[in-house]
Design an enzyme around this catalytic site. Structure first.
Site, short mmCIF file in Angstrom:
data_model
loop_
_atom_site.label_atom_id
_atom_site.label_comp_id
_atom_site.label_asym_id
_atom_site.label_seq_id
_atom_site.Cartn_x
_atom_site.Cartn_y
_atom_site.Cartn_z
N ASP A 1 40.27 34.12 37.07
CA ASP A 1 39.14 33.39 36.47
C ASP A 1 39.60 32.81 35.13
OD1 ASP A 1 36.56 32.38 35.98
OD2 ASP A 1 35.94 34.19 34.93
N SER A 2 38.82 31.87 34.62
CA SER A 2 39.10 31.32 33.29
C SER A 2 38.96 32.40 32.21
CB SER A 2 38.13 30.18 32.99
OG SER A 2 36.80 30.68 33.01
N TYR B 1 36.68 26.69 30.90
CA TYR B 1 37.15 25.61 31.78
C TYR B 1 36.02 24.60 32.04
CZ TYR B 1 41.53 27.88 33.41
OH TYR B 1 42.79 28.42 33.51
N GLY B 2 34.78 25.09 32.03
CA GLY B 2 33.64 24.29 32.49
C GLY B 2 33.32 23.05 31.69
N CYS C 1 36.19 31.82 40.17
CA CYS C 1 35.67 30.87 39.19
C CYS C 1 35.15 29.67 39.98
CB CYS C 1 36.82 30.46 38.27
SG CYS C 1 36.39 29.18 37.08
N ASN C 2 33.85 29.41 39.87
CA ASN C 2 33.27 28.27 40.60
C ASN C 2 33.90 26.96 40.15
OD1 ASN C 2 30.51 29.38 42.00
ND2 ASN C 2 31.00 30.52 40.16
N THR C 3 34.16 26.86 38.85
CA THR C 3 34.69 25.62 38.28
C THR C 3 36.10 25.34 38.81
OG1 THR C 3 33.49 26.27 36.29
CG2 THR C 3 34.99 24.41 36.09
N CYS D 1 28.07 30.59 38.17
CA CYS D 1 29.28 30.80 37.37
C CYS D 1 29.48 32.30 37.35
CB CYS D 1 29.07 30.26 35.95
SG CYS D 1 30.32 30.80 34.75
N1 DGL Z 1 33.57 31.68 35.32
C1 DGL Z 1 33.72 30.30 35.56
C2 DGL Z 1 32.90 29.82 36.75
O1 DGL Z 1 32.58 30.59 37.63
C3 DGL Z 1 33.72 29.30 34.47
C4 DGL Z 1 33.51 29.58 33.05
C5 DGL Z 1 34.21 28.54 32.20
O2 DGL Z 1 35.39 28.70 31.99
O3 DGL Z 1 33.53 27.59 31.79
O4 DGL Z 1 32.57 28.66 36.84
#
Ligand code: DGL
Length: 261
Positions: free
Chosen positions: A11-12, A43-44, A74-76, A190
């Site tokens: 994950d980020s 990351y988002g 991480c969804n992003t 997220c």
């Molecule tokens: N945890 C990450 C997600 O599921 C993103 C958080 C980020 O880095 O902005 O999207």
């Protein structure tokens, strides 16, 4: 056949630990390496090119460490990079995560559903396609939450400042005010957000059901690993190793706290 190499989870930042927890529950005999790119988070709010480059680098690290299978927790990063990663590593099962719109829409047909996610997740084609599959099933409102993952990265899970942030996101501005009628469900799109689920529930109202993709993602990886005969022997006791790109002891401490929460 069995395989004792570790599973890599990326994950980020610390959010992916919400997926790691589910994975450990259903695969207690596996070893896991959790890698958080806390140094480069969030990351988002980055560009797609930046997210892809960072994700490719981090996945290469996990592969070098001997990962037999991977979760992009991480969804992003999943939206930006999972397709290419599967082409880069065709012999490694790679499972990504996406906002749990499907279970929420199927559970609340005709209901009001809010989807909280990073700005970049909502901009991606992958998300738009997913949303399009369910817009005729329910009233689904996506809302970008820049700044929310940072609360979790700081270990700030129920502060007044967080509550103020959530009130603003849930009650004003970016969407059409359907919160006035109450949401039936909120999708935590997220992997950081499950750690502030109690605070979100407090602000959104107890009757609102929260959905996240952590359990489904972990289950999908188990299914893939069984299919490829990659699972560890069931008499083995698994362990978890935490790594952060920040190289910071405090982050590793927070990772342990969230894992045991
Ligand atoms: N945890 C990450 C997600 O599921 C993103 C958080 C980020 O880095 O902005 O999207």
């Amino acid at each position: 056949m069995s395989d004792i190499r570790p599973i890599g989870i990326f994950d980020s930042g610390v959010g992916g630990i919400s997926v790691l927890r589910e994975a450990v529950k259903i695969m207690p005999h596996e070893d896991f390496i959790f890698l958080g790119d806390n140094k480069n988070a969030p990351y988002g709010t980055k560009s797609s090119t930046q997210i892809r480059e960072l994700t490719f680098g981090n996945i290469a690290k996990l592969i070098d460490m001997g990962a037999k299978a991977l979760i992009i927790a991480c969804n992003t990063a999943t939206g930006a990079a999972v397709k290419d990663l599967r082409n880069m590593y065709p012999d490694t099962p790679i499972v990504g995560i996406e906002p749990a719109i499907k279970p929420a829409a199927l559970h609340y047909p005709g209901g009001h559903i809010l989807v909280m996610a990073t700005p970049m997740t909502l901009k991606q084609e992958k998300f738009k396609k997913l949303l399009a599959l369910y817009t005729d099933k329910a009233d689904i409102v996506p809302v970008a939450c820049p700044g929310l993952m940072e609360y979790v990265e700081r270990g700030e899970l129920d502060s007044d400042s967080l509550k103020g942030y959530l009130k603003q996101v849930l009650f004003s501005g970016q969407h059409d005010g359907t919160i006035d009628h109450g949401y039936d469900a909120i999708v935590l799109g997220c992997t950081h957000y499950p750690f502030v689920a109690d605070t979100i529930r407090e602000i959104a109202g107890e009757t609102c059901e929260l959905f996240d993709g952590a359990h489904g993602t972990a289950r999908e990886l188990k299914r893939r690993m069984d299919e490829c005969e990659l699972s560890a022997p069931e008499d083995k006791k698994g362990k978890v190793t935490f790594i952060s790109s920040s190289g910071d002891e405090e982050t590793i401490k927070l990772m342990n706290i969230l894992f045991n929460k």
